[in-house]
Design an enzyme around this catalytic site. Structure first.
Site: not given
Length: 243
Positions: A90, A117, A155, A170
C-alpha cells in the site's frame, strides 16, 4: 510474457489461473504464470518458518529477508530473461493504466506478495523492487493485488483479446485517457429507456462525435481530475443524449 509470483499461499491462484481469457492465454502460450512458495526457501527445515517478530517490538510478524532474497535470486537464475521486480504494497506507486501498459512491454515480471506486517526492510534495500499499490487500503496479503496486476497487464498483450482495439478505447487507456462512453445492445427499448437514435443511424462520423462528447461529459461529471486543464473549463452547453 512471463510472470513469477512469490507467495506464501500459491493455492490462492488455483481458480484464477483456470478461468476466462487468462486461461486461454496460458493455453496459447501467450503468457506464462509461475508460482513459487516462499516457504521452500525457509532456513527452518522442520517448520518452514519464514517470519519473525520485529526488532523494537510492535504487533504482528515480519517476513524475513534471507529466504525472500534467496528465493528471488534463485528464481531469476532459472531463466535468462531479466525480471522486473515488483513488490505489492500500500506504500507503493498507484497502479493505473499507463503503468499497466508499461509493464506489458516487459518480457518478465516478478511479483512479491507480502503477508503479516510486510517484509523486513532489507528485502527492499537489497532487491530494490518497484513498489506498486492498488489503492489506499490494506489487504490481508499481496495475492489479490498480484491478480489485479496480472489481469490488467495480460489483456494488453497481443493476441489475448479477440479484437485488438478492445483495450485501446477503454477507460484510462491509450486511445482514451478519460472514462469510456456509454454503450448499448439489444433491445432498443427497455422499461422506457431507449438507445440514443444516433447509434442506430449508421453514420459512423456522427457516432464517433457522440461517443467523444459522451466520454468527455461523463469524465467531467465523475472524474474531472482526468481532464486536461482546458477541458476542465469547458462548459459543454450541448450535452449528448444518453437515452
Amino acid at each position: 510474457m512471463r510472470f513469477d509470483i512469490v507467495t506464501l499461499f500459491p493455492a490462492i491462484f488455483d481458480g484464477y489461473l483456470t478461468q476466462s481469457l487468462l486461461h486461454k492465454a496460458i493455453q496459447r502460450q501467450l503468457v506464462e504464470i509461475h508460482r513459487h512458495d516462499l516457504r521452500d526457501w525457509s532456513h527452518d527445515p522442520k517448520h518452514h518458518k519464514i517470519d519473525d517478530r520485529p526488532f523494537g517490538g510492535g504487533p504482528g510478524m515480519l517476513i524475513q529477508a534471507p529466504p525472500t532474497v534467496e528465493c528471488v535470486e534463485d528464481i531469476e537464475r532459472a531463466s535468462p530473461v531479466p525480471a522486473r521486480r515488483i513488490l505489492l504494497t500500500p506504500q507503493g506507486r498507484r497502479l493505473d493504466q499507463p503503468l499497466a501498459e508499461d509493464l506489458a512491454t516487459s518480457p518478465r515480471v516478478l511479483l512479491l506478495c507480502g503477508r503479516y506486517e510486510g517484509f523486513d526492510q532489507r528485502v527492499l534495500d537489497i532487491l530494490q523492487p518497484e513498489e506498486i499499490s492498488i489503492g489506499d487500503f490494506v489487504l490481508n496479503g499481496g495475492e489479490v493485488a498480484a491478480m489485479i496486476v496480472v489481469d490488467a497487464v495480460v489483456r494488453l498483450l497481443p493476441g489475448v483479446l479477440g479484437d485488438e482495439l478492445s483495450n485501446f478505447d477503454d477507460s484510462f487507456s491509450r486511445g482514451n485517457r478519460m472514462l469510456e462512453f456509454p454503450q448499448y445492445t439489444r433491445p432498443r427499448e427497455y422499461r422506457g429507456h431507449r438507445v440514443p437514435e444516433v447509434l442506430l443511424e449508421g453514420d459512423h462520423g456522427r457516432i464517433a462525435a457522440w461517443r467523444a462528447e459522451a466520454s468527455l461529459q461523463r469524465t467531467t461529471q465523475r472524474r474531472s481530475d482526468l481532464l486536461p486543464d482546458q477541458a476542465n473549463t469547458n462548459k459543454h452547453e450541448n450535452s449528448p443524449d444518453f437515452g
